[in-house]
Design a protein around this motif. Structure first.
Motif, mmCIF file in Angstrom:
data_model
loop_
_atom_site.group_PDB
_atom_site.id
_atom_site.type_symbol
_atom_site.label_atom_id
_atom_site.label_comp_id
_atom_site.label_asym_id
_atom_site.label_seq_id
_atom_site.Cartn_x
_atom_site.Cartn_y
_atom_site.Cartn_z
ATOM 1 N N VAL A 344 0.905 -0.953 -0.012
ATOM 2 C CA VAL A 344 -0.177 -0.116 0.112
ATOM 3 C C VAL A 344 0.871 1.393 0.173
ATOM 4 O O VAL A 344 1.624 1.323 0.895
ATOM 5 C CB VAL A 344 -0.951 0.107 1.219
ATOM 6 N N ALA A 345 0.677 2.210 -0.880
ATOM 7 C CA ALA A 345 1.604 3.263 -1.175
ATOM 8 C C ALA A 345 0.793 4.567 -1.189
ATOM 9 O O ALA A 345 -0.372 4.692 -1.642
ATOM 10 C CB ALA A 345 2.557 3.043 -2.406
ATOM 11 N N ASN A 346 1.434 5.662 -0.732
ATOM 12 C CA ASN A 346 0.584 6.871 -0.842
ATOM 13 C C ASN A 346 0.992 7.591 -2.465
ATOM 14 O O ASN A 346 1.616 7.063 -3.111
ATOM 15 C CB ASN A 346 0.880 7.918 0.185
ATOM 16 N N THR A 347 0.193 8.458 -2.578
ATOM 17 C CA THR A 347 0.120 9.162 -3.805
ATOM 18 C C THR A 347 1.737 9.921 -4.020
ATOM 19 O O THR A 347 2.162 10.246 -5.392
ATOM 20 C CB THR A 347 -0.596 10.727 -4.076
ATOM 21 N N SER A 348 2.672 9.853 -3.248
ATOM 22 C CA SER A 348 4.067 10.299 -3.378
ATOM 23 C C SER A 348 4.963 9.080 -3.589
ATOM 24 O O SER A 348 6.171 8.799 -3.805
ATOM 25 C CB SER A 348 4.633 10.796 -2.105
ATOM 26 N N LYS A 349 4.200 7.651 -4.060
ATOM 27 C CA LYS A 349 4.846 6.576 -3.941
ATOM 28 C C LYS A 349 5.598 5.826 -2.892
ATOM 29 O O LYS A 349 6.583 5.170 -2.958
ATOM 30 C CB LYS A 349 5.543 6.612 -5.214
ATOM 31 N N GLN A 350 5.211 6.460 -1.792
ATOM 32 C CA GLN A 350 5.762 5.862 -0.418
ATOM 33 C C GLN A 350 5.074 4.682 0.087
ATOM 34 O O GLN A 350 3.916 4.849 -0.084
ATOM 35 C CB GLN A 350 5.992 6.923 0.605
ATOM 36 N N GLU A 360 9.433 -10.405 2.545
ATOM 37 C CA GLU A 360 10.158 -11.501 2.245
ATOM 38 C C GLU A 360 10.291 -11.635 0.757
ATOM 39 O O GLU A 360 11.702 -11.978 0.324
ATOM 40 C CB GLU A 360 9.257 -13.019 2.497
ATOM 41 N N LEU A 361 9.537 -11.223 -0.083
ATOM 42 C CA LEU A 361 10.137 -11.160 -1.705
ATOM 43 C C LEU A 361 11.023 -10.200 -1.835
ATOM 44 O O LEU A 361 11.899 -10.261 -2.451
ATOM 45 C CB LEU A 361 8.853 -10.827 -2.308
ATOM 46 N N ASP A 367 9.108 -1.297 5.659
ATOM 47 C CA ASP A 367 8.226 -1.248 4.717
ATOM 48 C C ASP A 367 8.560 -0.078 3.865
ATOM 49 O O ASP A 367 8.451 0.124 2.642
ATOM 50 C CB ASP A 367 6.948 -0.977 5.217
ATOM 51 N N SER A 368 8.886 1.194 4.488
ATOM 52 C CA SER A 368 9.043 2.378 3.921
ATOM 53 C C SER A 368 10.390 2.462 2.742
ATOM 54 O O SER A 368 10.558 3.225 1.854
ATOM 55 C CB SER A 368 9.326 3.574 4.908
ATOM 56 N N LYS A 369 11.014 1.235 3.192
ATOM 57 C CA LYS A 369 12.505 1.224 2.066
ATOM 58 C C LYS A 369 11.991 0.550 0.938
ATOM 59 O O LYS A 369 13.062 0.398 0.022
ATOM 60 C CB LYS A 369 13.565 0.786 2.469
ATOM 61 N N ILE A 370 10.802 -0.009 0.719
ATOM 62 C CA ILE A 370 10.502 -0.719 -0.374
ATOM 63 C C ILE A 370 9.958 0.294 -1.412
ATOM 64 O O ILE A 370 9.086 1.134 -1.274
ATOM 65 C CB ILE A 370 9.206 -1.601 -0.202
ATOM 66 N N SER A 371 10.228 -0.039 -2.755
ATOM 67 C CA SER A 371 10.014 1.045 -4.010
ATOM 68 C C SER A 371 8.725 0.106 -4.592
ATOM 69 O O SER A 371 8.795 -0.945 -5.096
ATOM 70 C CB SER A 371 10.932 1.141 -4.719
#
Length: 479
Positions: A344-350, A360-361, A367-371
């Protein structure tokens, strides 16, 4: 040289005695005792009697002069005492003749006019003040003359530090024949008092205009309240002031209120003390009290606010937060128990939320470091692995544009290990109450294992076909 009356009396007595004695001696020497002897003795007796009368008059005059002197000394003493008293009072005191001439002024009055006693006695205000000011003071004195009794007026005196307002009591003075001969004035400086009164008036105005309810109270009763409290509870001022305030408190809250008042009396201020009050219409309201006390007088001062609606909103917010928390917990349980990765990401793609499968994938727990477009972690390829998949066609980008995508088949190549994963990507926009995109959801289904199984089944199927009578394309060509 000035001769006192006592000395004049003494000198007169001595001179008259000498004259009488001299006349007696002369008469004595000229007397002929051979003839008319009785008359001579009578004359001698008269001389002696005259001396005696002179002596008596001398002592009488001496006693009278002494008494007069003592009376004058006592009068002077009393005058000094009176002058000392009026000089040491904070009031300005003056006595003027009917025509305005000063007869008496004390030091305070002298300081107001900035003139000495000598420069004032026998003079009028017109001699020392501007005509307009002198006329005003003279007319005020005339008002007392016309009234024939004590009057009170306010007078303004210009002083070195500015104008001062005095409350002047003017009264007529009468002589022994009950004729008015002077006007006495006693003036009290009320400048500060008037300033305080004006300040009090302004304070009362703000007190009554305040939206918050303001209270001055004793231990058990309201002493002063503003209209806001009456409006808040629905009672009149008289009703609230004439009964102990415990009358209007919910019975269950009386004890905690009494304990709070005890703390106030010990010097502890109350901050946001809450209790319930019974309104005139029977409803219950929660009131918040910010209060302090004057321990020397026992007076209590408080600001009161109605927090009934705030508490209701708070309860509703807490209920909503609890429901939201429960929903969040349920959502987390669902997310953590499904086999697909979810982002789940915000409109800033965070990325705001990632489940365990996604963590795991990507091999990342934060979570915040996942693009959300995978660019920091994978190369995104078409399923054949020969061509880069366009970033703008990924579900996150399309969802941010408002599009829904389902099962986009791509190959993810780990940039560190070169490990390949075959996945299906789906995306959905999340809309707010105004139908604007607030966030996006991306699901990742790892189908690598299924694809391997599919390839294995295909390989086995091809291997088993000849065994069960199927001819391969190669056999057909040989024929």
């Amino acid at each position: 040289m000035k001769v006192s009356l006592e000395r004049k009396n003494l000198y007169g007595y001595i001179i008259n005695s000498i004259v009488v004695i001299a006349l007696g001696i002369i008469y004595w020497k000229q007397m002929d005792f051979t003839t008319n002897r009785l008359w001579h003795w009578v004359s001698l007796a008269l001389v002696i009697l005259t001396l005696g009368m002179l002596t008596t008059v001398f002592f009488i005059l001496k006693a009278q002069l002494k008494a007069k002197r003592q009376s004058e000394e006592e009068l002077l003493k009393n005058q000094k005492l009176l002058q000392s008293i009026i000089n040491n009072t904070t009031n300005a005191i003056s006595v003027k003749k009917i025509n305005g001439e000063y007869i008496l002024v004390n030091e305070k009055y002298q300081s107001i006019l900035e003139s000495s006693e000598k420069s004032l006695i026998g003079r009028t205000n017109h001699d020392i003040l501007p005509k307009e000011t002198a006329d005003r003071y003279f007319n005020a004195d005339l008002d007392a003359v016309k009234a024939g009794k004590e009057i009170q007026i306010e007078e303004v005196f210009e002083q070195s530090d500015g104008p001062h307002t005095y409350l002047s009591v003017k009264f007529p003075l009468f002589d022994a024949s009950n004729r008015m001969y002077a006007i006495g004035t006693i003036s009290t400086d009320i400048t500060q008092r008037k300033a305080i009164m004006e300040s009090q008036k302004a304070a009362d105005t703000f007190f009554n205009m305040s939206i918050d309810s303001l209270v001055i109270a004793s231990k058990d009763r309201f002493l002063k309240i503003n209209p806001s409290l009456s409006k808040l509870l629905g009672y009149s001022n008289e009703e609230l002031l004439n009964k102990p305030f415990a009358t209007y408190i919910v019975p269950e809250d009386i004890t905690i209120t009494e304990q709070a008042i005890e703390k106030l009396e010990k010097g502890t201020d109350l901050i946001n003390f809450k209790n319930r009050w019974i309104c005139k219409d029977g409803t219950i309201k929660w009131l918040s009290w910010h209060a302090t006390a004057d321990t020397s007088t026992g007076m209590l001062y408080a600001i009161v606010r109605d927090i009934t609606e705030n508490l209701k909103l708070k309860e509703e917010d807490e209920k909503m937060m609890n429901e939201l928390y429960e929903s969040q917990q349920k959502l987390n349980m669902i997310l953590e128990n499904i086999s697909d990765g979810v982002l789940v990401a915000n409109t800033s793609k965070q990325v705001l939320l990632a489940n365990d499968v996604a963590n795991e994938l990507f091999g990342i727990e934060d979570d915040s470091k996942i693009s959300v477009d995978f660019s920091n972690h994978f190369k995104v390829l078409y399923p054949n692995g020969e061509k880069i998949f366009p970033v703008q066609n990924l579900p996150a980008e399309l969802a941010l544009a408002g599009e829904i995508t389902d099962d986009i088949d791509v190959l993810l190549q780990n940039k560190k290990t070169n490990e390949m994963r075959r996945v299906l990507l789906s995306g959905r926009p999340i809309l707010d109450n105004e139908n604007h995109i607030a966030a996006v959801v991306v699901t990742i289904k790892d189908i690598s294992r299924y694809k391997k199984l599919e390839e294995e089944l295909e390989r086995k199927d091809q291997a088993s076909r000849p065994l069960i009578g199927f001819k391969t394309s190669r056999t057909k060509k040989k024929k």
